[in-house]
Design a protein around this motif. Sequence first.
Motif, PDB file in Angstrom:
ATOM      1  N   ILE A  25       0.721  -1.072   0.118  1.00 18.19           N
ATOM      2  CA  ILE A  25       0.087  -0.039   0.081  1.00 18.19           C
ATOM      3  C   ILE A  25       0.898   1.130  -0.037  1.00 18.19           C
ATOM      4  O   ILE A  25       0.808   2.162  -0.829  1.00 18.19           O
ATOM      5  N   TRP A  26       1.892   1.335   0.892  1.00 18.03           N
ATOM      6  CA  TRP A  26       2.777   2.270   0.907  1.00 18.03           C
ATOM      7  C   TRP A  26       3.431   2.766  -0.576  1.00 18.03           C
ATOM      8  O   TRP A  26       3.571   3.655  -0.918  1.00 18.03           O
ATOM      9  N   ASP A  27       4.017   1.701  -1.113  1.00 18.50           N
ATOM     10  CA  ASP A  27       4.692   1.534  -2.334  1.00 18.50           C
ATOM     11  C   ASP A  27       3.808   2.261  -3.481  1.00 18.50           C
ATOM     12  O   ASP A  27       4.096   3.185  -4.171  1.00 18.50           O
ATOM     13  N   THR A  32       2.049   6.795  -6.832  1.00 27.14           N
ATOM     14  CA  THR A  32       1.125   7.757  -7.435  1.00 27.14           C
ATOM     15  C   THR A  32       1.374   9.140  -7.106  1.00 27.14           C
ATOM     16  O   THR A  32       1.555   9.907  -7.907  1.00 27.14           O
ATOM     17  N   VAL A  33       2.302   9.358  -6.032  1.00 28.06           N
ATOM     18  CA  VAL A  33       2.674  10.643  -5.689  1.00 28.06           C
ATOM     19  C   VAL A  33       3.808  11.056  -6.558  1.00 28.06           C
ATOM     20  O   VAL A  33       3.825  12.223  -7.042  1.00 28.06           O
ATOM     21  N   SER A  39       1.341  21.169  -7.267  1.00 29.67           N
ATOM     22  CA  SER A  39       0.417  22.048  -7.941  1.00 29.67           C
ATOM     23  C   SER A  39       1.101  23.442  -7.906  1.00 29.67           C
ATOM     24  O   SER A  39       2.292  23.759  -7.801  1.00 29.67           O
ATOM     25  N   ALA A  40       0.336  24.502  -8.567  1.00 30.88           N
ATOM     26  CA  ALA A  40       1.012  25.830  -8.705  1.00 30.88           C
ATOM     27  C   ALA A  40       1.693  26.351  -7.371  1.00 30.88           C
ATOM     28  O   ALA A  40       2.887  26.926  -7.360  1.00 30.88           O
TER      29      ALA A  40
END
Length: 77
Positions: A25-27, A32-33, A39-40
């Motif tokens: 799950i952590w991986d 994904t991150v 973001s701006a």
Amino acid sequence: MHRSIQELGIDRLSVADRIALAQEIWDSIADTVQRSTPSADEAVELDRRLAEDLNAPEVAIDWQQIRSAVQKRWSQN
């Protein structure tokens, strides 16, 4: 949608399997991150921090200094 570990049957897994699942799950979150773009507002902050580091590299604290300070603090308690 929040589901409990009991509803998902995770509580019936062995400790080793739960650790492996947590790591998976952590991986998946890390992947994904890593694929997401900042973001701006985040990009502005990253640029600000980079400029700060480039303008005054002597004020940066090296990881070993931080680690040593934390270890010293913990050993005093």
